[in-house]
Design a protein around this motif. Structure first.
Motif, PDB file in Angstrom:
ATOM      1  N   ASP A 551       0.826  -1.046   0.135  1.00 39.08           N
ATOM      2  CA  ASP A 551       0.401  -0.095   0.185  1.00 39.08           C
ATOM      3  C   ASP A 551       1.280   0.995   0.100  1.00 39.08           C
ATOM      4  O   ASP A 551       1.925   0.920   0.664  1.00 39.08           O
ATOM      5  CB  ASP A 551      -0.510   0.039   1.170  1.00 39.08           C
ATOM      6  N   SER A 679      -9.982  -8.863  -9.896  1.00 43.89           N
ATOM      7  CA  SER A 679      -8.998  -7.439  -9.918  1.00 43.89           C
ATOM      8  C   SER A 679      -9.273  -7.710 -11.350  1.00 43.89           C
ATOM      9  O   SER A 679      -8.536  -8.652 -12.562  1.00 43.89           O
ATOM     10  CB  SER A 679      -7.477  -7.489  -9.425  1.00 43.89           C
ATOM     11  N   GLU A 699     -13.253  -4.883  -8.287  1.00 46.21           N
ATOM     12  CA  GLU A 699     -12.475  -3.725  -7.659  1.00 46.21           C
ATOM     13  C   GLU A 699     -10.849  -3.364  -7.841  1.00 46.21           C
ATOM     14  O   GLU A 699     -11.134  -2.375  -7.013  1.00 46.21           O
ATOM     15  CB  GLU A 699     -12.596  -4.749  -6.443  1.00 46.21           C
ATOM     16  N   THR A 700     -10.677  -3.828  -8.386  1.00 46.77           N
ATOM     17  CA  THR A 700      -9.226  -3.548  -8.649  1.00 46.77           C
ATOM     18  C   THR A 700      -8.328  -3.995  -9.592  1.00 46.77           C
ATOM     19  O   THR A 700      -9.223  -4.269 -10.408  1.00 46.77           O
ATOM     20  CB  THR A 700      -7.867  -4.260  -7.866  1.00 46.77           C
ATOM     21  N   LYS A 729     -10.378   5.851 -10.538  1.00 42.84           N
ATOM     22  CA  LYS A 729     -11.204   6.490  -9.682  1.00 42.84           C
ATOM     23  C   LYS A 729     -12.100   6.872  -9.704  1.00 42.84           C
ATOM     24  O   LYS A 729     -13.469   6.985  -8.655  1.00 42.84           O
ATOM     25  CB  LYS A 729     -10.221   7.862  -9.005  1.00 42.84           C
ATOM     26  N   ASN A 732     -15.036   4.205  -9.571  1.00 47.32           N
ATOM     27  CA  ASN A 732     -14.265   4.028  -7.346  1.00 47.32           C
ATOM     28  C   ASN A 732     -13.631   2.549  -7.716  1.00 47.32           C
ATOM     29  O   ASN A 732     -13.903   0.979  -6.748  1.00 47.32           O
ATOM     30  CB  ASN A 732     -16.005   3.354  -7.330  1.00 47.32           C
ATOM     31  N   HIS A 733     -12.800   2.557  -8.021  1.00 48.13           N
ATOM     32  CA  HIS A 733     -11.714   1.047  -8.516  1.00 48.13           C
ATOM     33  C   HIS A 733     -10.401   1.307  -7.682  1.00 48.13           C
ATOM     34  O   HIS A 733      -9.584   2.644  -8.285  1.00 48.13           O
ATOM     35  CB  HIS A 733     -11.194   0.868  -9.986  1.00 48.13           C
ATOM     36  N   ARG A 734      -9.679   0.314  -7.338  1.00 49.29           N
ATOM     37  CA  ARG A 734      -8.167   0.954  -6.777  1.00 49.29           C
ATOM     38  C   ARG A 734      -7.161   0.290  -7.653  1.00 49.29           C
ATOM     39  O   ARG A 734      -7.884  -0.406  -8.874  1.00 49.29           O
ATOM     40  CB  ARG A 734      -8.199   0.061  -5.333  1.00 49.29           C
ATOM     41  N   THR A 735      -6.418   1.139  -8.011  1.00 49.02           N
ATOM     42  CA  THR A 735      -5.070   0.707  -8.928  1.00 49.02           C
ATOM     43  C   THR A 735      -3.905  -0.652  -8.596  1.00 49.02           C
ATOM     44  O   THR A 735      -3.977   0.395  -7.214  1.00 49.02           O
ATOM     45  CB  THR A 735      -5.196   1.997  -9.797  1.00 49.02           C
ATOM     46  N   CYS A 754      -1.677   6.347  -7.081  1.00 49.76           N
ATOM     47  CA  CYS A 754      -1.664   5.140  -7.183  1.00 49.76           C
ATOM     48  C   CYS A 754      -1.982   4.751  -6.217  1.00 49.76           C
ATOM     49  O   CYS A 754      -1.511   5.115  -5.117  1.00 49.76           O
ATOM     50  CB  CYS A 754      -1.146   4.055  -7.975  1.00 49.76           C
ATOM     51  N   ASP A 755      -3.057   3.405  -5.631  1.00 47.35           N
ATOM     52  CA  ASP A 755      -3.383   2.462  -4.442  1.00 47.35           C
ATOM     53  C   ASP A 755      -2.137   1.804  -4.073  1.00 47.35           C
ATOM     54  O   ASP A 755      -1.187   1.793  -3.109  1.00 47.35           O
ATOM     55  CB  ASP A 755      -4.356   2.103  -4.357  1.00 47.35           C
ATOM     56  N   GLU A 756      -1.459   0.610  -5.033  1.00 45.15           N
ATOM     57  CA  GLU A 756      -0.796  -0.206  -4.045  1.00 45.15           C
ATOM     58  C   GLU A 756       0.169  -0.642  -5.654  1.00 45.15           C
ATOM     59  O   GLU A 756      -0.016   0.224  -6.636  1.00 45.15           O
ATOM     60  CB  GLU A 756      -1.937  -1.978  -4.225  1.00 45.15           C
TER      61      GLU A 756
END
Length: 784
Positions: A551, A679, A699-700, A729, A732-735, A754-756
C-alpha cells in the motif's frame, strides 16, 4: 326232423381214407409222400401188397392188380398190388380220382410258379382275412416265409390294427376291387408304406370266394414325391431369385422372387435367354470367364449387374451351375440370384463413414494416409517430389461459439468446397477434424509450388462467407512439408507440416511457413516440456511463490500475488515463461490453475490459523478456467478450507471479457456474491469496451508493467498510467501498478494517486516462509 343217417364204420373209414389220399396227392413231393399215398390206397383195397408208382417208374411183375392214375390223356403213375380182380373197380375209381387230384395239383403248382415270378407281393385270403397264399414277393417284402404266414389272419401285418383296409364290406363286395396306400409292418418291425390293390374272386355262380391282394413298397416313391413337393415349395417361396434354362440357355422356369426382383412376369421371360437382363456393366471377357468357370468346375458365382424391366441397373450376387444327366451331358442350367442393392448401399455408406468426413464429404485422416502412401510409392519410383500443407483456420472458434455449431458446420462445408474448387484433380484435400484441413500435392513443379498453392488457399479465405445472414471473414495458418527433402513417409510429413503450421500461427496473422529441422527441435523441446508438466503435477514438483503487494499510503504489505514455480528434479527452477505458454497451448493450464487455487487456499488457511493478519492472496485465472463451473469450484474450496473470502482475490485478463460479455458479467456477479475480490490484470493491453467496463464488478485495475517501465521519463507511458489511474478513481476502482523497480517510479505513482505497487523495488516473489516472515516483520516500503 329226421335224424342224420349214420354210416357203417367201414364206409366211414373209407371216406376218411379217400380224403387223406387226396390230401397226400396234393402234397406229393418226395419218396415218403409216395409211400404214404401207396399205403392209403392199399388200405382201400384190403391191405394188399403194393403201392403207388409214379409215371416212368417200373412196376414189379408180381403186382398184377393195376390201375392207372389218369386224367384225360395224361398218366401220372400206377396203383399196383399183388391180388386178384376183386378190388379192380375200386382201384380203377381210385386211379381216376387221384388223377383228377394230380391235375389240380399241377394247376396249383403252375399258379404258384407264376405268383413266385411276380415281383410284387401277392397274398390270397379267404373272406375272413386268413392268408391262403403267399408268394416269393410277399416273402421278400415282409420277411415272413409262406409257412409262417399262411393260415394267419392278415391283421398281423398291419402297422395300425385299427384299420380295416383288407376286410371286405358290402360296398367292396359289390365293387369287387379296391386301391389304396397303407402302412404295413415287416417281420423286423420296420413300418413302411405300400400300394395295395385288393381284388375279389368269385365262383361260377358269382359268389365271393376269396381275396387277392397285390402290394408294392412305395416308401421311396412317396419320399421322392415329398422331396419334389418340398423342392417345389422351396423353389416358389424362396426369397432368392431362381432361374432354370435348358441346355440351349432358353429359360424354362423362374420363381416368384425372380419376377419380383426383375419386374418381369414368368410368361414374359420363359423361352427367352438371360441376355434379356444384360446390362452394359460387363464386357465380353467377363462372360467368357464366367462360362469358362462353368465348363471347368460345373459352377460359377460372382457379382453380376443386370437390368430390371423398368431399365434400372442393379447388382445381383449370382450362382450358376450346370445339371447333367446319367451320361454326363448337360441338360439344364440353374441360377440362384440375390438382389444386393441394399447391401451395396450399406457397404458404400460404411466405406464413406470409414474414409470420408461426414460434414464436408472430403477424405478423412484414414483415406488421406492411404492416398498419400500410394502417391509416395509412385513418387519413389518416378522421383517426383510432393508436399503436404497443414491448414488450421484462424478465428473459427469465436465464430462457432458465437453463432452456434450449425453456422460453424456450414462454414466448414463452404471452406471445403472452395479448397476443392481451386486445386487440381490430382491433388487431395482432406479434413482431419475441427478446423484442420490437409492438402496433399503430388508431382509438384518446384519447391515454390506449395507456397503458391498456400497463397491461393489464403486468398480463397479472404472472400467473405455469407452464413445465416452473417458476413464472416477468417484466415488460416499453413505449414508445409516437402517430400523427399523433409521426410519420406506420410506420418512424418504430416507431423512436420503440423509443426510448421504451429510456427506460422505464432506470428498471429494468416500466413504459411515451410518446415525446417530447427522447428522440429523446438517442437521436441515443447513436447518435452509438456511431458514434464504432466509429471510435475503427478509428482508434486510445482510450488507457489508470493510477490508482496504494498500500500503506497501506509507502506505496508496488504496482499500478495501467488505465482507458480516448477522445481525440476534435474534442471532446478524452470522459468515460468518457458512452461506457462506450453501449458496454455496444450490445455494443461487448467490443471495447473486448479492446483494453484487449491494450494493458495490451503496456504492462506495455514497463515490464518497461525495468526497472520488478513492478507489477500491473488490467484491468476486462465481463460480456460473461466467457465460456469468456476463459482461452485471457488465456493467449495472456501468451505473446505474454512477460509473467509477476504483472503482470496481472483485476477482475470481483458481477453476473457472480449466475448459473451453478458455471460461473463453473470459469472463475475456469482463470484463477488461469495465475497471474493476481482481484479483486472494487464489493463490497457486488451480491447475491452469501456461501456462494459463500468458494469464489471471489479475492485482493482492492475496497470500492465509495459506502461510502468518507461515512467517517469517517457511521457506517453506517464500519460497512459495517469489516464488509467484517473479513470479508475472515477469508477471507484483501486489501482495497482506491477513491475515497479525504481524509487522514481514509486514517487511518480504516489503522486498520481495509485493505491498499490508490486515489483522488484520492494521484493521479488518469495517462498511462503520468507513472505510470512516479511509480513510479520512489518517491513516498510522505504526499506530496501
Amino acid at each position: 326232423m329226421d335224424p342224420m343217417p349214420t354210416l357203417p364204420p367201414a364206409e366211414h373209414d373209407d371216406i376218411l381214407r379217400c380224403a387223406a389220399l387226396c390230401e397226400a396227392a396234393l402234397r406229393l413231393e418226395d419218396e415218403h409222400s409216395i409211400k404214404v399215398l401207396g399205403d392209403i390206397a392199399r388200405a382201400l383195397v384190403g391191405g394188399l401188397d403194393g403201392g403207388f408208382f409214379p409215371a416212368g417208374q417200373e412196376v414189379p411183375a408180381a403186382f398184377g392188380l393195376r390201375a392207372p392214375v389218369i386224367e384225360g390223356d395224361d398218366v401220372f403213375g400206377w396203383f399196383a398190388y399183388a391180388g386178384n380182380g376183386k378190388y379192380a373197380n375200386r382201384l380203377t375209381a381210385l386211379g381216376q380220382l387221384t388223377g383228377r387230384v394230380f391235375r389240380e395239383r399241377e394247376k396249383l403248382w403252375r399258379q404258384r410258379l407264376i405268383l413266385d415270378h411276380i415281383q410284387d407281393s401277392v397274398i390270397t385270403m379267404d373272406l375272413a382275412g386268413f392268408i391262403t397264399g403267399w408268394n416269393k414277393g410277399a416273402e421278400k417284402l415282409f420277411g415272413y416265409t409262406a409257412e409262417e404266414a399262411v393260415g394267419q389272419n392278415v391283421l398281423f401285418l398291419y402297422a395300425d390294427e385299427a384299420t380295416d383296409d383288407f376286410l371286405p364290406h358290402d360296398g367292396f363286395l359289390e365293387g369287387g376291387g379296391r386301391e389304396m396306400e397303407v402302412l404295413r409292418r415287416r417281420k423286423s418291425g420296420e413300418v413302411f408304406w405300400a400300394a395295395l390293390t385288393l381284388s375279389l374272386v368269385r365262383d361260377e355262380q358269382g359268389n365271393p370266394t376269396e381275396l387277392i391282394g397285390y402290394l408294392a413298397d412305395i416308401t421311396e416313391r412317396l419320399e421322392s414325391e415329398q422331396k419334389l413337393r418340398l423342392h417345389a415349395r422351396i423353389f416358389e417361396n424362396s426369397e432368392e431369385a431362381i432361374m432354370i434354362t435348358n441346355a440351349q440357355e432358353r429359360i424354362v422356369s423362374v420363381n416368384s422372387a425372380f419376377c419380383r426382383i426383375t419386374g418381369y412376369t414368368a410368361a414374359e421371360v420363359v423361352g427367352q435367354t438371360p441376355r434379356l437382363f444384360k446390362s452394359e456393366r460387363h464386357d465380353r471377357l467377363f462372360y467368357e470367364a464366367m462360362w469358362a468357370g462353368i465348363a471347368t468346375s460345373g459352377r460359377w458365382q460372382g457379382e453380376v449387374w443386370d437390368t430390371r424391366k423398368n431399365g434400372e441397373v442393379f447388382p445381383m450376387w449370382t450362382s450358376v451351375a450346370a445339371v447333367r444327366d446319367a451320361q454326363g451331358e448337360i441338360t439344364h442350367y440353374f441360377a440362384i440370384c440375390s438382389d444386393i442393392t441394399e447391401r451395396k448401399r450399406s457397404e458404400e455408406q460404411i466405406h464413406f463413414m470409414a474414409y470420408y468426413d461426414a460434414l464436408t464429404g472430403l477424405p478423412n485422416r484414414a483415406l488421406l494416409f492411404q492416398l498419400v502412401d500410394q502417391a509416395l510409392n509412385e513418387s519413389h519410383r518416378s522421383k517426383a517430389p510432393g508436399a503436404l500443407l497443414f491448414v488450421d483456420l484462424n478465428r473459427f472458434k469465436p465464430i462457432n461459439d458465437t453463432l452456434g455449431h450449425d453456422a460453424g458446420d456450414q462454414l466448414l462445408k463452404e471452406i471445403g468446397k472452395r479448397f476443392r474448387h481451386l486445386l487440381r484433380k490430382s491433388d487431395v484435400v482432406a479434413r482431419l477434424g475441427g478446423d484442420e484441413f490437409v492438402v496433399a500435392l503430388f508431382d509438384i513443379l518446384s519447391r515454390d509450388h506449395p507456397g503458391v498453392v498456400a497463397e491461393k488457399l489464403l486468398h480463397a479465405l479472404d472472400v467473405p462467407f455469407d452464413i445465416h445472414g452473417h458476413e464472416l471473414r477468417l484466415g488460416a495458418s499453413i505449414g508445409i512439408s516437402l517430400y523427399p527433402d523433409d521426410a519420406k513417409d506420410t506420418d512424418t510429413l504430416l507431423r512436420y507440416a503440423d509443426i510448421a503450421m504451429y510456427r506460422s500461427k505464432q506470428t498471429g496473422d494468416s500466413g504459411y511457413k515451410y518446415f525446417s529441422h530447427d522447428m522440429n527441435q523446438r517442437s521436441l523441446e515443447r513436447l518435452t516440456i509438456e511431458t514434464g508438466i504432466k509429471r510435475a503435477l503427478e509428482r508434486g514438483e510445482l510450488l507457489l511463490y508470493y510477490q508482496p503487494k504494498v500500500d503506497l499510503l501506509s507502506g505496508h504489505i496488504v496482499g500478495a500475488e501467488a505465482l507458480v514455480r516448477w522445481k525440476h528434479p534435474e534442471r532446478g527452477m524452470v522459468p515460468p515463461g518457458e512452461f506457462i505458454p506450453v501449458a496454455e497451448e496444450t490445455g494443461l493450464i487448467i490443471r495447473i490453475g486448479d492446483w494453484v487455487l487449491e494450494a493458495a487456499c490451503e496456504q492462506a488457511r495455514a497463515w490464518m490459523q497461525s495468526g497472520l493478519p488478513t492478507t489477500k492472496i491473488a490467484v491468476n485465472l486462465s481463460a480456460r478456467q473461466f467457465t460456469p463451473a468456476l463459482p461452485a469450484q471457488v465456493a467449495g474450496m472456501l468451505e473446505r478450507y474454512g477460509l473467509p473470502p477476504e483472503w482470496l482475490e481472483l485476477e482475470i485478463t481483458e481477453s476473457m471479457l472480449m466475448h459473451s460479455a453478458e455471460a461473463v458479467i453473470a459469472l463475475m456477479d456469482e463470484l463477488t456474491a461469495l465475497g471474493v475480490s476481482l481484479s483486472l490484470d494487464d489493463f490497457g493491453t486488451g480491447y475491452s469496451s469501456l461501456s462494459y467496463l463500468k458494469r464489471f464488478p471489479i475492485e482493482t485495475l492492475k496497470i500492465d508493467r509495459s506502461f510502468i517501465a518507461g515512467t517517469p521519463a517517457d511521457t506517453s507511458d506517464c500519460a497512459i498510467a495517469g489516464a488509467i489511474i484517473s479513470m479508475a478513481k472515477q469508477l471507484n476502482h483501486r489501482t495497482i501498478a506491477e513491475g515497479v523497480e525504481t524509487a522514481e517510479q514509486v514517487e511518480f505513482l504516489r503522486g498520481l494517486g495509485c493505491d498499490e505497487i508490486q515489483g522488484y523495488y520492494y521484493s521479488p516473489p518469495l517462498p511462503s516462509e520468507k513472505f510470512e516472515g516479511m509480513v510479520r516483520a512489518g517491513k516498510p516500503l522505504a526499506a530496501k
